[in-house]
Motif scaffolding. Structure first.
Motif, PDB file in Angstrom:
ATOM      1  N   PRO A   1       0.966 -40.047  -7.648  1.00  0.00           N
ATOM      2  CA  PRO A   1       2.188 -40.809  -7.938  1.00  0.00           C
ATOM      3  C   PRO A   1       2.904 -41.237  -6.668  1.00  0.00           C
ATOM      4  N   ASP A   2       3.534 -42.389  -6.713  1.00  0.00           N
ATOM      5  CA  ASP A   2       4.279 -42.915  -5.568  1.00  0.00           C
ATOM      6  C   ASP A   2       5.690 -42.319  -5.594  1.00  0.00           C
ATOM      7  N   ASP A   3       5.802 -41.068  -5.155  1.00  0.00           N
ATOM      8  CA  ASP A   3       7.081 -40.362  -5.228  1.00  0.00           C
ATOM      9  C   ASP A   3       7.636 -40.013  -3.850  1.00  0.00           C
ATOM     10  N   GLY A   4       7.286 -40.812  -2.855  1.00  0.00           N
ATOM     11  CA  GLY A   4       7.819 -40.589  -1.511  1.00  0.00           C
ATOM     12  C   GLY A   4       6.731 -40.290  -0.505  1.00  0.00           C
TER      13      GLY A   4
ATOM     14  N   SER B   1      16.352 -45.075  -0.075  1.00  0.00           N
ATOM     15  CA  SER B   1      16.859 -44.266  -1.185  1.00  0.00           C
ATOM     16  C   SER B   1      18.384 -44.303  -1.215  1.00  0.00           C
TER      17      SER B   1
ATOM     18  N   TYR C   1      11.987 -44.274   3.989  1.00  0.00           N
ATOM     19  CA  TYR C   1      12.122 -43.830   2.601  1.00  0.00           C
ATOM     20  C   TYR C   1      13.554 -43.377   2.302  1.00  0.00           C
TER      21      TYR C   1
END
Length: 288
Positions: A84-87, A183, A179
Motif C-alpha cells: 500500500p502507498d502509505d508513506g 501531509s 511526505y
C-alpha cells in the motif's frame, strides 16, 4: 539539468578538489578556505583557471542525474510491488537509492578522475609541466596508456561507497521531508500548484543534498587523494587513506573542501529535484 548555475558549480568543484588535495598533503600548498582558494587561482591563472576540468565534470553530472533518477524510480516501483502507498518506506528507499548509486559510480569514476587530474595541475600546483595534460581527452588517453584500462577506474571503491551511502541519505531525507510537508498541506489551500511544488522541491532537494554531502564527504576526500596520486602503487583502500589523513590532519582533513561542497550542494540538488518532479508531471507519471 543544472542549467545556468554551471559557472558557480564549476568554481565550487575546482575549489573542493584543490582543498581536498593540497590541504591533506604532508607538504605543499595550504588554502585557508574556499574563497582563498578561488582568489589564489584567479591571481595565478585568471578566470580560465576557475573552469579547469569543467567539461568532463558537467558531462558526467548531466548523464549521472538522468540515469540515477531513472534507476531509483524503477527500482522503487519494483520493490514496492503491491504494498500500500502509505508513506515512505526505508526498506524500499534505501536499497533503491543504493542500487542506483552503485550503477552510476561506474560512470562517475572515470569522469571524476579526469576532472580531478585536470584541476590539480594549475600554475599554483606542484605538478611539473612535463606531466600536465593538454585536455580532458589527453588526460584519459595518457591515463590508460600509463596505467592500463584499470587506471581510469582508480578510486572506484571510494566512488562506490560515496554514491551508495550518499544517495541512500539523500533520497531518505528528501522522501521523508516531502511526505511530511505534503501531509501538513493536505487540508490547506496551498495543497496544489506549481509554485508550491517547486518550493517544496527546492527545500527538500536542497536539504537532502546538504545531508548527503555532510555524511559522505570523507569518502570524496579519499577518492580525490587516490585519483590524483602520481604513484601507481598508492594505497587504494579508502578507509586506510582516511586513516592516514586523520593521523596527519585530524577530522578537519577528512572534511577538507566542506565549504565549497555545501555551497554547491543546496542549489544543485534543489535544481535536480525540481527538474525531476517537473519532468514527471509533464510526462504524466504519478508520484507515490
Amino acid at each position: 539539468m543544472l542549467g545556468g548555475n554551471d559557472c558557480i558549480f564549476g568554481v565550487c568543484f575546482l575549489c573542493q578538489v584543490k582543498l581536498q588535495k593540497h590541504n591533506t598533503d604532508v607538504q605543499g600548498l595550504r588554502y585557508k578556505n574556499g574563497l582563498h582558494c578561488a582568489s589564489r587561482i584567479l591571481q595565478t591563472e585568471g578566470v580560465k583557471g576557475l573552469y579547469r576540468g569543467a567539461t568532463s565534470s558537467f558531462l558526467g553530472m548531466a548523464f549521472e542525474s538522468s540515469l540515477m533518477f531513472g534507476i531509483y524510480s524503477q527500482a522503487k516501483l519494483f520493490l514496492r510491488g503491491t504494498l500500500p502507498d502509505d508513506g515512505p518506506r526505508p526498506e524500499i528507499i534505501v536499497p533503491s537509492a543504493m542500487f542506483g548509486g552503485a550503477i552510476i559510480s561506474f560512470v562517475l569514476c572515470p569522469t571524476e578522475l579526469v576532472k580531478c587530474r585536470m584541476q590539480i595541475q594549475g600554475t599554483d600546483s606542484l605538478v611539473p609541466n612535463f606531466r600536465r595534460y593538454k585536455s580532458p581527452l589527453d588526460c584519459a588517453v595518457q591515463t590508460v596508456k600509463n596505467e592500463g584500462v584499470t587506471g581510469i577506474f582508480r578510486g572506484g571503491s571510494a566512488t562506490l561507497l560515496r554514491e551508495c551511502a550518499g544517495n541512500a541519505v539523500f533520497f531518505t531525507v528528501y522522501e521523508y521531508l516531502r511526505y511530511h510537508i505534503h501531509s501538513r498541506l493536505e487540508d490547506s489551500k496551498l495543497k496544489d500548484g506549481y509554485l508550491v511544488d517547486m518550493g517544496i522541491g527546492v527545500f527538500t532537494g536542497g536539504l537532502g543534498g546538504i545531508a548527503c554531502w555532510s555524511a559522505v564527504l570523507p569518502f570524496d576526500v579519499a577518492k580525490t587523494i587516490i585519483q590524483t596520486s602520481s604513484d601507481k602503487a598508492t594505497e587504494r583502500n579508502p578507509f586506510k587513506v582516511l586513516s592516514s589523513i586523520h593521523k596527519r590532519a585530524g577530522l578537519k582533513g577528512c572534511y577538507a573542501g566542506l565549504g565549497p561542497t555545501i555551497v554547491r550542494a543546496f542549489p544543485a540538488n534543489a535544481a535536480a529535484i525540481v527538474a525531476w518532479e517537473f519532468s514527471m508531471k509533464m510526462l504524466g507519471i504519478k508520484r507515490d
